[in-house]
Design a protein around this motif. Structure first.
Motif, mmCIF file in Angstrom:
data_model
loop_
_atom_site.group_PDB
_atom_site.id
_atom_site.type_symbol
_atom_site.label_atom_id
_atom_site.label_comp_id
_atom_site.label_asym_id
_atom_site.label_seq_id
_atom_site.Cartn_x
_atom_site.Cartn_y
_atom_site.Cartn_z
ATOM 1 N N PHE A 204 -0.844 -3.335 16.633
ATOM 2 C CA PHE A 204 -0.206 -2.029 16.770
ATOM 3 C C PHE A 204 0.731 -1.707 15.619
ATOM 4 O O PHE A 204 0.941 -0.534 15.295
ATOM 5 C CB PHE A 204 0.572 -1.972 18.097
ATOM 6 N N VAL A 205 1.337 -2.721 15.007
ATOM 7 C CA VAL A 205 2.405 -2.482 14.034
ATOM 8 C C VAL A 205 1.963 -1.603 12.869
ATOM 9 O O VAL A 205 2.606 -0.574 12.575
ATOM 10 C CB VAL A 205 2.988 -3.819 13.550
ATOM 11 N N PRO A 206 0.895 -1.913 12.133
ATOM 12 C CA PRO A 206 0.540 -1.047 10.992
ATOM 13 C C PRO A 206 0.166 0.363 11.409
ATOM 14 O O PRO A 206 0.508 1.337 10.707
ATOM 15 C CB PRO A 206 -0.646 -1.775 10.343
ATOM 16 N N PHE A 207 -0.506 0.520 12.531
ATOM 17 C CA PHE A 207 -0.882 1.864 12.971
ATOM 18 C C PHE A 207 0.332 2.633 13.472
ATOM 19 O O PHE A 207 0.404 3.860 13.320
ATOM 20 C CB PHE A 207 -1.947 1.771 14.066
ATOM 21 N N LEU A 208 1.299 1.925 14.037
ATOM 22 C CA LEU A 208 2.529 2.582 14.467
ATOM 23 C C LEU A 208 3.311 3.087 13.271
ATOM 24 O O LEU A 208 3.909 4.179 13.307
ATOM 25 C CB LEU A 208 3.371 1.610 15.290
ATOM 26 N N VAL A 209 3.308 2.323 12.185
ATOM 27 C CA VAL A 209 3.989 2.768 10.961
ATOM 28 C C VAL A 209 3.363 4.060 10.444
ATOM 29 O O VAL A 209 4.064 4.996 10.024
ATOM 30 C CB VAL A 209 3.933 1.655 9.902
ATOM 31 N N ASP A 211 1.817 6.348 12.217
ATOM 32 C CA ASP A 211 2.209 7.434 13.125
ATOM 33 C C ASP A 211 3.625 7.905 12.850
ATOM 34 O O ASP A 211 3.913 9.119 12.839
ATOM 35 C CB ASP A 211 2.086 6.959 14.581
ATOM 36 N N VAL A 212 4.545 6.964 12.603
ATOM 37 C CA VAL A 212 5.935 7.341 12.338
ATOM 38 C C VAL A 212 6.052 8.111 11.027
ATOM 39 O O VAL A 212 6.763 9.126 10.941
ATOM 40 C CB VAL A 212 6.829 6.085 12.327
ATOM 41 N N VAL A 213 5.352 7.649 9.994
ATOM 42 C CA VAL A 213 5.411 8.341 8.698
ATOM 43 C C VAL A 213 4.845 9.748 8.801
ATOM 44 O O VAL A 213 5.432 10.722 8.290
ATOM 45 C CB VAL A 213 4.655 7.515 7.635
ATOM 46 N N VAL A 214 3.722 9.885 9.469
ATOM 47 C CA VAL A 214 3.117 11.218 9.608
ATOM 48 C C VAL A 214 4.018 12.132 10.420
ATOM 49 O O VAL A 214 4.199 13.319 10.080
ATOM 50 C CB VAL A 214 1.720 11.092 10.250
ATOM 51 N N ALA A 215 4.613 11.617 11.501
ATOM 52 C CA ALA A 215 5.501 12.440 12.309
ATOM 53 C C ALA A 215 6.733 12.878 11.516
ATOM 54 O O ALA A 215 7.180 14.030 11.617
ATOM 55 C CB ALA A 215 5.920 11.669 13.561
ATOM 56 N N SER A 216 7.270 11.988 10.684
ATOM 57 C CA SER A 216 8.444 12.340 9.871
ATOM 58 C C SER A 216 8.085 13.413 8.845
ATOM 59 O O SER A 216 8.869 14.366 8.610
ATOM 60 C CB SER A 216 8.983 11.096 9.172
ATOM 61 N N VAL A 217 6.920 13.293 8.224
ATOM 62 C CA VAL A 217 6.498 14.296 7.238
ATOM 63 C C VAL A 217 6.307 15.657 7.893
ATOM 64 O O VAL A 217 6.708 16.697 7.354
ATOM 65 C CB VAL A 217 5.209 13.827 6.530
ATOM 66 N N LEU A 218 5.685 15.675 9.052
ATOM 67 C CA LEU A 218 5.475 16.946 9.747
ATOM 68 C C LEU A 218 6.794 17.583 10.160
ATOM 69 O O LEU A 218 6.958 18.809 10.080
ATOM 70 C CB LEU A 218 4.583 16.717 10.979
#
Length: 259
Positions: A204-209, A211-218
């Protein structure tokens, strides 16, 4: 001439005829005692020979068949493999891709690959001698089960063994060979669940990273109404493909049982 009434004459004739022709009939043997299908038996010739009726063999076979799913889940590598594959699908957020049939088929074939040495030893130690009439069933069953027990104990943590030994109110064992099946099986399943969840967390860790990066950019672009999952899904699939994720995952799963 004497006239005899017809009714009386008929009765006399019937009585005379009946008394002259009717003979006593022997009692009929009960049909239920001889009816039915004869029981087929199989006899093992020898000093310790036993007779098994066909009905008992069918019952025993059906009982074994009903226990096969439990044996597959509780005594092999299937539990760890299917849980890790399910974690992978959840981490990718692909919902039903790969479908359940594909995951179950992959888990089954990978289980057969991992368990092939154990199955070979079980066949050579117990099944083949029994089929060749070199070993009785009482001796063949423990001999065939010994490789599975050794496999389970090799994958089981000491803390889990101690836990179920304490719950069973048994004394500590001198060696792992003395651990009974009723303690080894639940300890093995508990240990497998712990290992599978640890591997799932690392997945889960790399995919969670991502998701967090994409959410922050949006959020920084003022696109809060756009679901981050829609944007991050292609990146997660691309990352998984670029690192050859299937080979890494399957190699790690198979190798985790040999360490």
């Amino acid at each position: 001439m004497v006239f005899i009434p017809f009714a009386a004459h008929a009765a006399t004739t019937t009585t005379t005829t009946a008394s002259s022709t009717i003979t006593p009939i022997a009692p009929i043997a009960p049909i239920a005692a001889s009816a039915g299908i004869p029981v087929l038996t199989v006899q093992n010739v020898g000093a310790a020979g036993q007779n098994w009726s066909l009905s008992l063999q069918v019952v025993a076979l059906m009982t074994v068949l009903t226990m096969l799913p439990a044996v597959l889940l509780m005594m092999t590598s299937f539990t760890r493999i299917i849980i890790v594959l399910s974690f992978l699908r959840q981490a990718l957020a692909t919902q039903s891709t790969p479908p359940n049939q594909v995951l179950l088929g992959l888990a089954l074939f990978l289980t057969m690959f991992v368990m092939s040495p154990v199955l070979s030893r079980a066949y050579d130690n117990g099944v083949k001698p029994y089929m060749d009439h070199q070993m009785s069933a009482e001796d063949a069953i423990p001999a065939a089960a010994a490789p599975f027990k050794r496999f389970m104990l090799d994958q089981t943590r000491d803390s889990d063994l101690q836990l179920f030994t304490h719950l069973a109110k048994l004394q500590p064992y001198a060696s792992r060979d003395d651990v009974p099946f009723r303690v080894a099986m639940p300890a093995f399943v508990t240990s497998e669940l712990k290992t599978a969840f640890q591997m799932g967390f690392l997945l889960f860790v790399p995919f969670l990273v991502i998701d967090v990066v994409v959410a922050s950019v949006l959020m920084s672009m003022g696109m809060a109404m756009v679901s981050p999952m829609i944007i991050s899904l292609p990146f997660k699939i691309m990352l998984f493909v670029m690192v050859d994720g299937w080979s890494l995952l399957i190699g790690t799963l198979a190798g985790s049982f040999y360490t």
